[in-house]
Scaffold this active site. Structure first.
Site, short mmCIF file in Angstrom:
data_model
loop_
_atom_site.label_atom_id
_atom_site.label_comp_id
_atom_site.label_asym_id
_atom_site.label_seq_id
_atom_site.Cartn_x
_atom_site.Cartn_y
_atom_site.Cartn_z
N PRO A 1 37.81 8.88 12.86
CA PRO A 1 37.38 7.30 13.09
C PRO A 1 39.01 6.94 12.69
O PRO A 1 38.87 6.11 13.22
CB PRO A 1 36.56 6.88 12.04
CG PRO A 1 35.09 8.50 12.42
CD PRO A 1 36.90 10.04 12.38
N GLU B 1 46.14 13.79 23.27
CA GLU B 1 47.12 14.78 23.38
C GLU B 1 48.61 14.06 22.93
O GLU B 1 49.61 15.45 23.11
CB GLU B 1 46.87 15.79 24.24
CG GLU B 1 45.93 16.73 24.61
CD GLU B 1 45.76 17.60 25.84
OE1 GLU B 1 46.76 17.42 26.63
OE2 GLU B 1 44.62 17.80 26.38
#
Length: 384
Positions: free
Chosen positions: A127, A365
Site C-alpha cells: 500500500p 512494471e
C-alpha cells in the site's frame, strides 16, 4: 541487419493470433463488463500450451526467450488486454524459480505452472511501497524451521486465483545497504493467515484478477526461501528486464488492436456520401498511428533481442521500449476513439475498452517516470 522473423516465429505469431481471434475477441466485452476472471479462456490456453511458454522444456514449457514472448503478448493484447494479461500472468514468478530456485522447487512448482494446474504470482508492491521497492515493510522472521510472515501486498496479479506467490519480504532489517536484507519466499495461498481481497472498479484490464494480500502470522517452511537470504531485491532486479520487455509488448499489442479496428471502421463509416477514410484528416491519423506502432515494434523487438543475447545495453533498451510503447498505446488508442467519434465512447466497440486499458501500461512494471530515470542512469553511467 536482419529484421525478419524465423519461420517458427512466424508460425507462432499466426497461431496466437488465431487463438486470440477465436477465443478472446468474442468474449472480451463480457469479461470486461462483469469484471470476472476468464477461467474458460485460461483453460483453453492451457490446452494449447500457451501458459508459461518461457518455462524450460524439462519442466513442461516451451523454453521461449524474450522475443518469442513479445510476439505472443502482442497478439494476445491486440485482442484484449484483460484476458491476454490473465493468460500470460499465470506464470508470474516462475522466472525467479528458474533462475534462483532449487532443483526441488523447480520440480515441485514449474510443471504445474506450465500445465495450467497451478497459477503463480509475484508479490512485491505494498500500500505504501510502489516504485520504491526497497521501502516494503512485509516481514518474514525465522521461528525454528519456518518463516513467519506478516504484512500487506497491494495490486497483486492473480491475488484471489493464485495457488502460490513469490513474495518479497524483509528478512534482515538490520542489514547494511538500502537494497540488502530482502528475500524471496514462496507463499502458498492455502496457508493459515493468508487472505486475498479482490480489487474492483479498475479503469481497465478488468478481466484480470488484482488483489490486496493480507498476511497474518502466515507460516511456511524454511525451504520456501528462493535463492540467497538477504539478496531478494538484487535477485528480482535481474529479471525485471524480461518483465519490462513484456510490458512494452503489451503496449504494442493494445495499440495494434485499436489501430486495426479504427482502420476497418474508417473504411466502413460514411459521412458526406463517402467513407471517412477518404478524408485527409483521417488518413493522416491512420498514417501516424501505424508509424508509431512500427517504431514501437522495432524498439521492442530490439530490446527483446538484447535481453536474449545478454547485450550490455539491454537495460537501457528495455526501459526505452517500455516507456515508448506504453506512450504509443495511450496516443494511438486516443486517436482510435477519435476516429470512431461518438461510437467510440461506448462499449459497443472495442476501442473504448482499449483506451481504458492503455493507461495501465504507463504505470505497472515500472512507471514512465521510473523508466526515464533508468534510461538517464544508464546513459550517465550511474548505478542504482
Amino acid at each position: 541487419m536482419d529484421f525478419a522473423l524465423s519461420e517458427e516465429q512466424k508460425q507462432l505469431k499466426s497461431e496466437i493470433r488465431r487463438f486470440a481471434e477465436e477465443e478472446i475477441k468474442p468474449v472480451a466485452t463480457e469479461y470486461d463488463t462483469d469484471e470476472k476472471y476468464p477461467w474458460e479462456v485460461v483453460e483453453k490456453a492451457a490446452e494449447m500450451g500457451l501458459l508459461a511458454p518461457q518455462v524450460p522444456m524439462e519442466y513442461g514449457g516451451a523454453g521461449y526467450g524474450a522475443l518469442e514472448m513479445a510476439l505472443i503478448i502482442e497478439e494476445l493484447f491486440a485482442a484484449d488486454a484483460g484476458i491476454g494479461g490473465s493468460v500470460i500472468s499465470t506464470s508470474y514468478g516462475s522466472e525467479a524459480l528458474v533462475r534462483f530456485g532449487t532443483d526441488e522447487q523447480c520440480e515441485e512448482y514449474l510443471p504445474d505452472i506450465a500445465s495450467g494446474d497451478s497459477i503463480c504470482g509475484i508479490a512485491i508492491s505494498e500500500p505504501h511501497a510502489g516504485s520504491d521497492v526497497s521501502s516494503i515493510s512485509t516481514r518474514a522472521e525465522k521461528d525454528g524451521d519456518e518463516w513467519v510472515i506478516n504484512g500487506n501486498k497491494m495490486w497483486i496479479s492473480n491475488g484471489t486465483v493464485g495457488d502460490f506467490f513469490v513474495m518479497l519480504c524483509k528478512t534482515d532489517p538490520d542489514a547494511e545497504g538500502r537494497y540488502n536484507g530482502f528475500s524471496q519466499i514462496i507463499v502458498e495461498s492455502d496457508r493459515d493467515g493468508f487472505e486475498a481481497e479482490k480489487i474492483t472498479g479498475k479503469m481497465g484490464v478488468r478481466a484480470g484478477d488484482t488483489a490486496e494480500l493480507i498476511l497474518d502470522d502466515v507460516r511456511v517452511p524454511e525451504d520456501n526461501l528462493v535463492g540467497t537470504r538477504g539478496m531478494g531485491f538484487l535477485q528480482q532486479m535481474q529479471f525485471f528486464d524480461k518483465l519490462r520487455v513484456g510490458g512494452a509488448a503489451q503496449g504494442l499489442g493494445i495499440a495494434k488492436g485499436a489501430a486495426d479496428r479504427a482502420l476497418e471502421y474508417a473504411q466502413e463509416r460514411e459521412q458526406f456520401d463517402r467513407p471517412i477514410s477518404e478524408f485527409q484528416a483521417i488518413q493522416h491519423k491512420i498514417a501516424e498511428m501505424y508509424t508509431q506502432i512500427e517504431a514501437a515494434r522495432s524498439l521492442t523487438h530490439k530490446a527483446a533481442w538484447a535481453v536474449d543475447n545478454g547485450k550490455d545495453d539491454n537495460t537501457k533498451l528495455v526501459s526505452m521500449a517500455k516507456e515508448f510503447a506504453s506512450r504509443v498505446a495511450v496516443d494511438v488508442t486516443q486517436e482510435a476513439v477519435q476516429i470512431f467519434g461518438g461510437a467510440g465512447y461506448v462499449n459497443d466497440f472495442d476501442v473504448e475498452r482499449f483506451y481504458r486499458d492503455a493507461k495501465i501500461t504507463q504505470i505497472y512494471e515500472g512507471t514512465t517516470e521510473i523508466q526515464k530515470n533508468i534510461i538517464a542512469r544508464e546513459l550517465l553511467g550511474k548505478g542504482f
